[in-house]
Write a protein that holds these residues in place. Structure first.
Motif, short mmCIF file in Angstrom:
data_model
loop_
_atom_site.label_atom_id
_atom_site.label_comp_id
_atom_site.label_asym_id
_atom_site.label_seq_id
_atom_site.Cartn_x
_atom_site.Cartn_y
_atom_site.Cartn_z
N GLY A 1 0.76 -1.17 0.00
CA GLY A 1 -0.05 -0.13 -0.12
C GLY A 1 0.93 1.37 0.13
N LYS A 2 0.32 2.38 0.38
CA LYS A 2 0.94 3.60 0.34
C LYS A 2 1.73 3.78 1.67
CE LYS A 2 -0.23 8.51 -0.19
NZ LYS A 2 -1.11 9.36 -0.64
N VAL A 3 2.81 4.34 1.42
CA VAL A 3 3.75 4.64 2.51
C VAL A 3 4.10 6.09 2.64
CG1 VAL A 3 5.74 3.92 3.79
CG2 VAL A 3 4.47 2.25 2.57
N VAL A 4 3.91 6.50 3.65
CA VAL A 4 4.51 8.05 3.66
C VAL A 4 5.57 8.14 4.60
CG1 VAL A 4 2.26 9.43 3.38
CG2 VAL A 4 2.99 8.69 5.55
N ILE A 5 6.81 8.82 3.86
CA ILE A 5 8.09 8.65 4.86
C ILE A 5 8.44 10.07 5.13
CG2 ILE A 5 10.74 8.15 4.70
CD1 ILE A 5 9.39 6.14 2.49
N GLN A 6 8.77 10.26 6.41
CA GLN A 6 9.43 11.58 7.03
C GLN A 6 11.15 11.45 7.26
OE1 GLN A 6 9.57 15.09 7.23
NE2 GLN A 6 7.45 14.88 7.41
N SER B 1 -1.12 3.54 4.41
CA SER B 1 -1.34 2.15 5.25
C SER B 1 -0.18 2.05 6.34
CB SER B 1 -1.48 1.07 4.11
OG SER B 1 -0.18 1.06 3.55
N LYS B 2 0.96 2.88 5.97
CA LYS B 2 2.08 2.81 6.95
C LYS B 2 2.95 4.21 6.73
CE LYS B 2 5.79 -0.01 8.02
NZ LYS B 2 6.47 -1.38 7.93
#
Length: 132
Positions: A69-74, A100-101
């Motif tokens: 799924g879609k993962v957002v990263i900082q 999703s994560k």
């Protein structure tokens, strides 16, 4: 994976051997490095623009059924401990983006409250030692 915030990221990974310290990277180069690393791990990843990015430095898509799924990263290029507020911000961004994560990658480490907040949530906290 279409979003007007996406930009063309630089290839920082290929020049990393010449840089002895991640803190020598600019914030933009560090974000490119993180994007490069997730791409090298097999995820479709795109870096976002420097400002008005909605709290997202990189968006990755894991194509695996069920687990993906879609993962957002900082990405945080910090010398000091990352506090719980950064983890809370990431969680809010995940909700807003429908991800999703969420993954928070830092050059430093995290405080106890950060781990406590992330516990039981689909959030990964990667410290500098894990990154190296």
């Amino acid at each position: 994976m279409t979003d007007p915030r996406f930009i063309d990221e630089g290839d920082v990974l290929s020049t990393l051997d010449q840089r002895p310290n991640l803190m020598d990277l600019t914030p933009g180069e560090f974000e490119s490095l993180i994007t490069n690393l997730f791409h090298a791990m097999g995820l479709e990843s795109r870096q976002t623009q420097a400002s008005r990015d909605g709290g997202v430095d990189c968006v990755a898509f894991d194509p695996r059924p069920i687990f993906g799924g879609k993962v957002v990263i900082q990405a945080k290029r910090y010398k000091n401990t990352v506090g719980v507020s950064a983890v809370r911000d990431l969680y809010g961004t995940m909700q807003n983006e429908g991800a999703s994560k969420g993954i928070l990658v830092a050059t430093s480490g995290y405080g106890k409250a950060a781990f406590e907040f992330a516990n039981g949530k689909p959030i990964e906290l990667l410290a500098g030692s894990n990154l190296l």
